[in-house]
Design an enzyme around this catalytic site. Structure first.
Site, PDB file in Angstrom:
ATOM      1  N   TYR A 226       0.857  -1.186   0.000  1.00  0.00           N
ATOM      2  CA  TYR A 226       0.000   0.000   0.000  1.00  0.00           C
ATOM      3  C   TYR A 226       0.894   1.237   0.000  1.00  0.00           C
ATOM      4  O   TYR A 226       1.870   1.296   0.750  1.00  0.00           O
ATOM      5  CB  TYR A 226      -0.885   0.000   1.251  1.00  0.00           C
TER       6      TYR A 226
ATOM      7  N   ASP B 209       9.350   2.983  -0.529  1.00  0.00           N
ATOM      8  CA  ASP B 209       8.321   3.654   0.255  1.00  0.00           C
ATOM      9  C   ASP B 209       8.571   3.295   1.716  1.00  0.00           C
ATOM     10  O   ASP B 209       8.184   2.227   2.187  1.00  0.00           O
ATOM     11  CB  ASP B 209       6.924   3.217  -0.204  1.00  0.00           C
TER      12      ASP B 209
ATOM     13  N   LYS C  46       4.713   9.286   8.735  1.00  0.00           N
ATOM     14  CA  LYS C  46       4.566   8.710  10.077  1.00  0.00           C
ATOM     15  C   LYS C  46       5.596   9.241  11.090  1.00  0.00           C
ATOM     16  O   LYS C  46       5.446  10.357  11.564  1.00  0.00           O
ATOM     17  CB  LYS C  46       4.570   7.185   9.990  1.00  0.00           C
TER      18      LYS C  46
HETATM   19  C1  LIG Z   1       3.939   2.278   3.177  1.00  0.00           C
HETATM   20  C2  LIG Z   1       2.919   3.362   3.191  1.00  0.00           C
HETATM   21  N1  LIG Z   1       2.942   4.288   2.218  1.00  0.00           N
HETATM   22  C3  LIG Z   1       2.068   5.295   2.187  1.00  0.00           C
HETATM   23  C4  LIG Z   1       1.073   5.405   3.142  1.00  0.00           C
HETATM   24  C5  LIG Z   1       0.095   6.535   3.095  1.00  0.00           C
HETATM   25  O1  LIG Z   1       0.353   7.427   4.120  1.00  0.00           O
HETATM   26  P1  LIG Z   1      -0.806   8.432   4.641  1.00  0.00           P
HETATM   27  O2  LIG Z   1      -1.823   7.573   5.318  1.00  0.00           O
HETATM   28  O3  LIG Z   1      -0.062   9.359   5.551  1.00  0.00           O
HETATM   29  O4  LIG Z   1      -1.337   9.118   3.446  1.00  0.00           O
HETATM   30  C6  LIG Z   1       1.020   4.457   4.171  1.00  0.00           C
HETATM   31  C7  LIG Z   1      -0.025   4.536   5.199  1.00  0.00           C
HETATM   32  O5  LIG Z   1      -0.214   3.699   6.014  1.00  0.00           O
HETATM   33  C8  LIG Z   1       1.960   3.411   4.189  1.00  0.00           C
HETATM   34  O6  LIG Z   1       1.938   2.475   5.138  1.00  0.00           O
END
Ligand SMILES: Cc1ncc(COP(=O)(O)O)c(C=O)c1O
Length: 433
Positions: free
Chosen positions: A145, A240, A268
């Site tokens: 994700y 990511d 985060k």
């Molecule tokens: C690996 C990863 N990338 C991107 C995101 C998206 O981040 P946000 O919820 O701050 O938009 C998340 C959210 O959990 C994530 O775990």
């Protein structure tokens, strides 16, 4: 049984005002039955709900709170920062300070741009990869994700899988036409895509430790293979690290596995519980971002002084090696303890742990990809979740989500969690008998 009357009332009201009663889907407990508890406050390792119940929290706002709730160094700095104004719409020195700190931990990042969420970070990094390479296609992995941008809502793991929606309505076919999907931990599947689409793939984006299908570590050679392949094919490699950055190790997964991507996305922990995202990497690539270069990306609240302050205070504490050693040691005690309790009761439970992230899979074998994760017994997980909650342990309400530990969790909390798990697993065993 705990009283949750006030939470129930609030949920009823919230459902009339907010879709599903929540502002992010998995908070609604849809996958595990029951109703969400409404939180009044957090302190250290604990959450307190509106009915006065106390919980040991392993969600930690879905990862950011690595120091625990309301860490005094963060809250005191925030109070001071707020008194100096909450947003300037102009640069401040805090942005330089946080940028420098992140680069100290992650030397592969030579230049960085702050945004407001992980979604914005991945969206922008992919636009940049396309601008830099002049190519249009991207490769992502089944079960990973990367936020909810249209082009990334394909085979997107946890939240989407939990709802049983393989994709989302509203995403036009054109938006995902250039998104190719490979198997996690399956280098060959990526090689095949490159063979078929040579010179069209701009970037491969990957969670270097997958945290949105439980926790799935990369098999040996997977990240190294992606590095080699993308470099050879003229595509960019994007890690990511929104979840894994400052979670699996001080230098993120790129430090832990010693593989440097071209671009990194963060979120985060770098916001210390406030809304922050970032993307960064090599100067030659980041130099394309406006106003240094032609790739447009902007944000009214980006680099917000409160968010920068919370991030700086958090990362300052993470310089201390001893904190990492203690968090990891406590988490190993927890996961090994859970494994032993399950084995004693003949319950197939596989424990995954990388740094301060973990997951307990109700499965016969440790999953290595989304296919493996799908074999989990989600009904058993739901029973386990409800039992743990009723014993004051707040876990992520889905088998497909990662759990987190913080510096505020100590042996006392770990032992209390194992005690609750003993009861929960015993009750699962009895209900199966
Ligand atoms: C690996 C990863 N990338 C991107 C995101 C998206 O981040 P946000 O919820 O701050 O938009 C998340 C959210 O959990 C994530 O775990």
């Amino acid at each position: 049984m705990r009283q949750t009357d006030r939470s129930r009332q609030l949920f009823e009201t919230a459902r009339r005002l907010i879709p599903g009663g929540v502002n992010s889907p998995v908070r609604a407990f849809g996958a595990v039955g029951g109703q969400p508890v409404f939180i009044q406050r957090g302190e250290g390792a604990y959450l307190y709900d509106v009915d006065g119940n106390q919980y040991i929290d392993y969600v930690l706002s879905w990862g950011p709170l690595i120091l625990g709730h309301a860490d005094p160094s963060v809250t005191e700095a925030l109070a001071q920062a707020a008194a100096a104004g909450t947003s300037y719409g102009a640069p401040s020195e805090l942005e330089i300070e946080l940028a420098r700190m992140i680069m100290e931990f992650m030397p592969g990042i030579e230049m960085i741009r702050f945004v407001n969420s992980g979604t914005e970070a991945t969206m922008s990094a992919l636009r940049l990869a396309r601008a830099f390479t002049g190519r249009t296609q991207i490769v992502k992995f089944d079960g990973c994700y990367h936020g909810h941008a249209d082009m990334l809502l394909v085979k997107a793991g946890s939240g989407v899988a939990t709802l049983g929606l393989p994709d989302s309505p509203g995403v036009p076919p054109g938006a995902v036409r250039d998104t190719l999907v490979a198997g996690y931990n399956n280098l060959e599947s990526v090689q095949k895509l490159f063979q078929a689409q040579s010179e069209q793939i701009a970037a491969v984006i990957v969670e270097p430790v997958a945290g949105n299908m439980g926790v799935v570590a990369p098999v040996s050679g997977f990240l190294e293979g992606l590095r080699e392949l993308t470099a050879r094919e003229g595509a960019l490699l994007i890690f990511d690290e929104v979840m894994t950055g400052f979670r699996v190790a001080p230098g993120g997964a790129q430090g832990l596995y010693n593989v440097t991507p071209d671009l990194t996305t963060l979120g985060k922990v770098i916001g210390g519980g406030l809304p922050v995202g970032a993307y960064g990497g090599k100067v030659e690539i980041m130099g394309m971002v406006a106003p240094a270069g032609p790739m447009y990306q902007a944000g009214t609240l980006s680099g917000n002084p409160l968010a920068m302050t919370a991030g700086i205070q958090t990362l300052k504490q993470l310089r201390d090696e001893a904190i990492w050693q203690r968090m990891e040691a406590d988490l190993i005690t927890l996961t090994e303890g859970l494994g032993a309790l399950a084995r004693e009761r003949g319950i197939p439970l596989q424990l995954a742990q990388v740094g301060t992230m973990f997951c307990a899979f109700f499965a016969e074998e440790l999953p290595l990809d989304w296919e493996g994760v799908k074999t989990c017994d989600t009904e058993r997980f739901a029973s386990y979740f409800r039992e743990m909650l009723s014993h004051g342990i707040y876990l992520a309400p889905s088998q497909f989500e990662a759990g987190f530990i913080s510096a505020a969790h100590r042996d006392r909390e770990v032992q209390a969690t194992l005690q609750a798990a003993r009861g929960a697993l015993e009750s699962i065993k009895n209900s199966a008998a």
